[in-house]
Structures are given as C-alpha cells and as structure tokens.
Design a protein around this motif. Structure first.
Motif, mmCIF file in Angstrom:
data_model
loop_
_atom_site.group_PDB
_atom_site.id
_atom_site.type_symbol
_atom_site.label_atom_id
_atom_site.label_comp_id
_atom_site.label_asym_id
_atom_site.label_seq_id
_atom_site.Cartn_x
_atom_site.Cartn_y
_atom_site.Cartn_z
ATOM 1 N N VAL A 41 90.428 81.524 59.338
ATOM 2 C CA VAL A 41 89.108 81.430 60.090
ATOM 3 C C VAL A 41 88.089 80.575 59.234
ATOM 4 C CG1 VAL A 41 86.967 82.736 60.762
ATOM 5 C CG2 VAL A 41 89.123 83.781 60.900
ATOM 6 N N THR A 42 88.223 80.685 57.977
ATOM 7 C CA THR A 42 87.533 79.560 57.372
ATOM 8 C C THR A 42 87.826 78.183 57.279
ATOM 9 O OG1 THR A 42 87.309 81.257 55.391
ATOM 10 C CG2 THR A 42 86.824 79.190 54.967
ATOM 11 N N TRP A 43 89.241 78.033 57.601
ATOM 12 C CA TRP A 43 89.564 76.483 57.623
ATOM 13 C C TRP A 43 88.955 76.188 59.204
ATOM 14 C CZ3 TRP A 43 92.698 75.031 61.724
ATOM 15 C CH2 TRP A 43 92.826 73.723 61.853
ATOM 16 N N ASP A 44 89.172 76.853 60.209
ATOM 17 C CA ASP A 44 88.493 76.678 61.314
ATOM 18 C C ASP A 44 87.002 76.265 61.380
ATOM 19 O OD1 ASP A 44 89.178 76.264 63.789
ATOM 20 O OD2 ASP A 44 89.464 78.071 64.776
ATOM 21 N N THR A 45 86.376 76.982 60.647
ATOM 22 C CA THR A 45 84.758 76.768 60.668
ATOM 23 C C THR A 45 84.589 75.385 60.178
ATOM 24 O OG1 THR A 45 84.536 78.082 58.653
ATOM 25 C CG2 THR A 45 83.916 79.249 60.537
ATOM 26 N N MET A 46 85.341 75.241 59.049
ATOM 27 C CA MET A 46 85.098 73.893 58.142
ATOM 28 C C MET A 46 85.557 72.790 59.031
ATOM 29 S SD MET A 46 86.369 75.186 54.614
ATOM 30 C CE MET A 46 86.235 74.021 53.378
ATOM 31 N N VAL A 61 84.021 81.816 66.374
ATOM 32 C CA VAL A 61 85.238 81.175 65.906
ATOM 33 C C VAL A 61 86.176 82.151 65.583
ATOM 34 C CG1 VAL A 61 86.356 79.885 63.984
ATOM 35 C CG2 VAL A 61 84.111 78.930 64.906
ATOM 36 N N ALA A 62 85.754 83.357 64.812
ATOM 37 C CA ALA A 62 86.864 84.225 64.428
ATOM 38 C C ALA A 62 87.355 85.063 65.854
ATOM 39 C CB ALA A 62 86.140 85.418 63.541
ATOM 40 N N ARG A 63 86.450 85.399 66.832
ATOM 41 C CA ARG A 63 86.577 85.942 68.111
ATOM 42 C C ARG A 63 87.712 85.248 68.868
ATOM 43 N NH1 ARG A 63 81.181 88.460 67.676
ATOM 44 N NH2 ARG A 63 80.452 86.440 68.449
ATOM 45 N N ALA A 64 87.604 83.717 68.645
ATOM 46 C CA ALA A 64 88.168 83.051 69.839
ATOM 47 C C ALA A 64 89.698 82.566 69.097
ATOM 48 C CB ALA A 64 87.446 81.656 70.225
ATOM 49 N N ILE A 65 89.657 82.813 68.022
ATOM 50 C CA ILE A 65 90.979 82.122 67.177
ATOM 51 C C ILE A 65 92.261 82.464 67.489
ATOM 52 C CG2 ILE A 65 91.140 83.731 65.197
ATOM 53 C CD1 ILE A 65 91.166 81.309 63.388
ATOM 54 N N ASN A 66 93.067 81.558 67.770
ATOM 55 C CA ASN A 66 94.334 81.958 68.271
ATOM 56 C C ASN A 66 95.306 81.783 67.161
ATOM 57 O OD1 ASN A 66 96.647 82.076 70.089
ATOM 58 N ND2 ASN A 66 96.553 80.228 70.738
ATOM 59 N N GLU A 93 88.851 73.874 48.310
ATOM 60 C CA GLU A 93 87.933 73.937 49.268
ATOM 61 C C GLU A 93 87.758 75.295 50.005
ATOM 62 O OE1 GLU A 93 89.994 71.270 48.962
ATOM 63 O OE2 GLU A 93 88.756 70.037 47.596
ATOM 64 N N VAL A 94 88.957 75.693 50.731
ATOM 65 C CA VAL A 94 88.882 76.832 51.347
ATOM 66 C C VAL A 94 88.680 77.894 50.512
ATOM 67 C CG1 VAL A 94 90.432 78.461 52.775
ATOM 68 C CG2 VAL A 94 90.266 75.884 53.242
ATOM 69 N N SER A 95 89.533 78.076 49.317
ATOM 70 C CA SER A 95 89.342 79.215 48.394
ATOM 71 C C SER A 95 87.742 79.534 48.071
ATOM 72 C CB SER A 95 90.078 78.972 47.117
ATOM 73 O OG SER A 95 91.497 78.796 47.403
ATOM 74 N N ARG A 96 87.024 78.094 47.923
ATOM 75 C CA ARG A 96 85.767 78.243 47.299
ATOM 76 C C ARG A 96 84.782 78.984 48.405
ATOM 77 N NH1 ARG A 96 86.659 73.891 44.085
ATOM 78 N NH2 ARG A 96 86.314 72.470 45.686
ATOM 79 N N GLN A 97 85.306 78.747 49.826
ATOM 80 C CA GLN A 97 84.341 78.930 50.962
ATOM 81 C C GLN A 97 84.862 80.566 51.462
ATOM 82 O OE1 GLN A 97 81.610 77.998 51.692
ATOM 83 N NE2 GLN A 97 81.332 77.984 54.165
ATOM 84 N N VAL A 98 85.956 80.978 51.356
ATOM 85 C CA VAL A 98 86.466 82.205 51.973
ATOM 86 C C VAL A 98 85.664 83.403 51.730
ATOM 87 C CG1 VAL A 98 88.174 82.797 50.348
ATOM 88 C CG2 VAL A 98 88.599 83.433 52.870
ATOM 89 N N ALA A 99 85.154 83.724 50.598
ATOM 90 C CA ALA A 99 84.420 84.997 50.505
ATOM 91 C C ALA A 99 83.116 84.788 51.376
ATOM 92 C CB ALA A 99 84.287 84.951 48.828
ATOM 93 N N GLU A 100 82.582 83.826 51.448
ATOM 94 C CA GLU A 100 81.239 83.716 52.126
ATOM 95 C C GLU A 100 81.408 83.957 53.434
ATOM 96 O OE1 GLU A 100 78.762 83.358 50.264
ATOM 97 O OE2 GLU A 100 77.623 83.536 51.975
ATOM 98 N N ILE A 101 82.616 83.421 54.197
ATOM 99 C CA ILE A 101 82.781 83.711 55.528
ATOM 100 C C ILE A 101 83.393 85.071 55.681
ATOM 101 C CG2 ILE A 101 84.618 82.963 57.459
ATOM 102 C CD1 ILE A 101 82.570 80.940 56.939
ATOM 103 N N SER A 102 83.931 85.651 54.984
ATOM 104 C CA SER A 102 84.555 87.139 54.926
ATOM 105 C C SER A 102 83.262 88.137 54.874
ATOM 106 C CB SER A 102 85.559 87.476 53.969
ATOM 107 O OG SER A 102 86.667 86.420 53.576
#
Ligand code: C5P
Length: 222
Positions: A41-46, A61-66, A93-102
């Motif tokens: 989900v983080t990758w998709d938002t980025m 984005v999370a609701r629509a992700i396939n 980059e994803v590791s740094r952002q993922v906790a925020e998205i979560s």
C-alpha cells in the motif's frame, strides 16, 4: 490433525518473516506476510504521489488495491495488478514511510479485512504487528518474536548488504528504532505482546532454533 492458526508478532528485524515462512513450510501451511501488504500500500501511494497526510486518498488506495501474495522458492512474491513489486517494497524509501501509512485507520481496516479472509479456516502462519491482538485474537498459537535492537539492526544490515545495497548500520538502527516507536505508539492496533502470547527472544538463537521452539509449542496444541 487440526489445522492451526499461528500468529507471530514482533518488532522490525526480529526474524519474523524467515521464521514464520519456515514454520509454515514444515507444517505444510500457508504463510502470510502482513508487513508486505502494508509495504505494498505504501509503494502504491508513493508511486501515485499521495502524501501520508492525505488520509482519505491513502485509505482509498488501500481499499482499491489489487494485491497478490505468493510464497515461491522461499520468497514472498508480491504483485499489484500485474506489476511485480517484490523488491520495490523492500527499499529504504518504503521502509521509512511504511509506519506512517500503517497508522491510517482506513488502511488498517482494509488490510485486516483481507487478512481475516486469507486466514480462512486455518493452516496458516501469519506474521505482523497486531495479528495476535487484533487480526486473529482467537489464534491457536501466539508468538511474540523479538531480539535486541543491536542484533536486529545487524541482521537488516547483512540482508541489505547481501542484496548489494549500500547502507549504514547506525542509520539503519535509528530507522528501526523510529519504526518500532511509531508501531508501538500508534492509536490503532499498536505493537504489543498479547497477554496469551509466548515470548521468543531470538537474540541468541539461530533461525533453526527459533523454528524448533515454535514447532514444539504447536505440537503441544495438536
Ligand atoms: O514486517 P515488516 O517490517 O515488513 O512491516 C513493515 C511495517 O508494516 C511495520 O513497521 C508496520 O508499520 C506495518 N505493519 C503493521 N501491521 C502489521 C504488519 C506490518 O502495521 N500487521
């Protein structure tokens, strides 16, 4: 024999994915890496250029992700639509952002819904942060897998260095500490050991030793 639901939670770099995958392999169960789902989900938002602060768009984005997860040759393969993002979700980059998205409630709701569907009737090992406490509170076996921060940072450093990525150990340690803090302090489903989870500290354990320990706990339940 009864097909168990096994929940493995713990902080970043404790060896959850490797240990959980091997436990699943030994039992002939399905392994589900929920961290990979939040990373996807983080990758998709980025890639869409949506900032974490835009809670509504991030949740959409999370609701629509396939999303497709599969374990192939000892690796969790992750796809969004037809794009293989197995490696893309493991970048710093994803590791740094993922906790925020979560932290986003809408994201968590969408992921938990998928995770419960995936757990189905059992025969699964699911790893994450809130599996034993929130996603599958009725799990047959709950493990809280941890290790010292120094050991966890070193393991991540070796893993990334092996992949040819240039990373600084001290920086990695700080990033892991920061992610742990965010995961432990978030409002919704924070990282915490479930009251009925067995604590497994892997600081001085090899991977096979940690796997055996969990299999012993499973044997006692079947
Ligand atoms: O397990 P991994 O380190 O890949 O997880 C990445 C991040 O995804 C965690 O730091 C956490 O922010 C989030 N996560 C979560 N709930 C889970 C699994 C992962 O919030 N069940």
């Amino acid at each position: 024999m009864k097909k168990l639901i096994i929940a493995i939670d713990g902080p970043a770099g404790a060896g959850k994915s490797t240990v959980a995958r091997l436990v699943a392999e030994r039992l002939g169960y399905t392994y589900i890496d929920t961290g990979a789902m939040y990373r996807a989900v983080t990758w998709d938002t980025m890639r869409r250029g949506i900032p974490a602060e835009n809670a509504e768009k991030v949740a959409a984005v999370a609701r629509a992700i396939n999303l497709h997860l599969a374990t192939v040759a000892g690796k969790t393969l992750v796809k969004v639509d037809d794009t293989d993002i197995t490696d893309a979700i493991r970048t710093p980059e994803v590791s740094r952002q993922v906790a925020e998205i979560s932290k986003n409630g809408g994201v968590r709701e969408a992921m938990v819904h998928l995770q419960r569907q995936m757990a189905g009737l059992g025969g699964v090992v699911m790893d994450g942060r809130d599996i034993g406490t929130h996603v599958l509170p009725g799990a047959d076996i709950k493990i809280f897998l941890t290790a010292s921060i120094a050991e966890r940072a070193l393991r991540r450093w070796r893993e990334l260095t092996d992949k040819g990525l240039a990373v600084d150990l001290a920086e990695l340690r700080a990033e892991i500490a920061c992610r742990d803090k965010a995961d432990c302090e978030r409002e919704i489903a924070p990282l915490v050991q479930a009251a009925d989870a067995a604590l497994v500290d892997t600081t001085d354990l090899t991977i096979p030793q940690a796997v055996e320990k969990i299999l012993e706990l499973c044997e006692a339940r079947t």
